[in-house]
Scaffold this active site. Structure first.
Site, PDB file in Angstrom:
ATOM      1  N   HIS A   1      37.620  47.256  45.895  1.00  0.00           N
ATOM      2  CA  HIS A   1      38.414  47.189  44.666  1.00  0.00           C
ATOM      3  C   HIS A   1      39.514  46.140  44.777  1.00  0.00           C
ATOM      4  O   HIS A   1      40.368  46.205  45.664  1.00  0.00           O
ATOM      5  CB  HIS A   1      39.042  48.550  44.352  1.00  0.00           C
ATOM      6  CG  HIS A   1      39.828  48.543  43.082  1.00  0.00           C
ATOM      7  ND1 HIS A   1      39.267  48.816  41.862  1.00  0.00           N
ATOM      8  CD2 HIS A   1      41.129  48.228  42.830  1.00  0.00           C
ATOM      9  CE1 HIS A   1      40.186  48.697  40.918  1.00  0.00           C
ATOM     10  NE2 HIS A   1      41.322  48.338  41.476  1.00  0.00           N
TER      11      HIS A   1
ATOM     12  N   HIS B   1      35.674  41.017  38.252  1.00  0.00           N
ATOM     13  CA  HIS B   1      34.252  40.831  37.960  1.00  0.00           C
ATOM     14  C   HIS B   1      34.005  39.467  37.360  1.00  0.00           C
ATOM     15  O   HIS B   1      34.864  38.922  36.660  1.00  0.00           O
ATOM     16  CB  HIS B   1      33.725  41.934  37.023  1.00  0.00           C
ATOM     17  CG  HIS B   1      34.524  42.120  35.777  1.00  0.00           C
ATOM     18  ND1 HIS B   1      35.731  42.798  35.754  1.00  0.00           N
ATOM     19  CD2 HIS B   1      34.309  41.711  34.503  1.00  0.00           C
ATOM     20  CE1 HIS B   1      36.209  42.800  34.527  1.00  0.00           C
ATOM     21  NE2 HIS B   1      35.369  42.133  33.746  1.00  0.00           N
TER      22      HIS B   1
ATOM     23  N   CYS C   1      38.105  54.234  38.920  1.00  0.00           N
ATOM     24  CA  CYS C   1      37.692  52.902  38.455  1.00  0.00           C
ATOM     25  C   CYS C   1      36.186  52.894  38.191  1.00  0.00           C
ATOM     26  O   CYS C   1      35.386  53.232  39.062  1.00  0.00           O
ATOM     27  CB  CYS C   1      38.056  51.855  39.503  1.00  0.00           C
ATOM     28  SG  CYS C   1      37.312  50.241  39.203  1.00  0.00           S
TER      29      CYS C   1
END
Ligand code: AMP
Ligand code: ZN
Length: 116
Positions: A46, A98, A4
């Site tokens: 994550h 995000h 990622c």
């Protein structure tokens, strides 16, 4: 998540222009800015998106960082837009939650542009 891109930024394995960081989140300039100010705030942990079991304290840390980023970037007074693209129809391209902080120029009234 080893592959990622935002986890790699969090681990400092690829460079990013960091704006602020703390125990929970990192903010950095978007690599392809869509406005004079375009910062991404990510959790260090994550989570693919808002539906991916995000702890309340992580959500809090993400949004507490928003006005801090705005102040650092000098758009606290002029204003800014906060966007989370979540999933396919929203065109989320990086599957690590995000928050976009966008500003530095007056924006149009509409928030949404649709594909034809
Ligand atoms: P989204 O479409 O909401 O998933 O937004 C992903 C954003 O990540 C885009 O605005 C990209 O320009 C940005 N981005 C992708 N890779 C990087 C990177 N390595 N450093 C900074 N921003 C990135
Ligand atoms: Zn990740």
């Amino acid at each position: 998540m080893s592959s990622c891109v935002f986890c790699m930024i969090a681990r400092d394995e690829i460079p990013a222009k960091r704006v602020l960081e703390n125990d929970a989140v990192i903010a950095f300039d978007d690599i392809a800015p869509q406005a004079p100010v375009h910062v991404l705030i990510i959790p260090r942990e994550h989570h693919a998106d808002l539906g991916d079991h995000v702890p309340a304290e992580t959500l809090r840390a993400l949004f507490e960082a928003v006005p801090e980023v705005a102040a650092i970037k000098g758009v606290e007074e002029s204003g800014y837009r906060v966007i989370v693209n979540n999933g396919r129809d929203a065109n989320q391209t990086v599957a690590h939650l995000h928050v976009h902080v966008i500003g530095g120029k007056a924006m149009s009234h509409g928030m949404v542009a649709f594909e034809e």
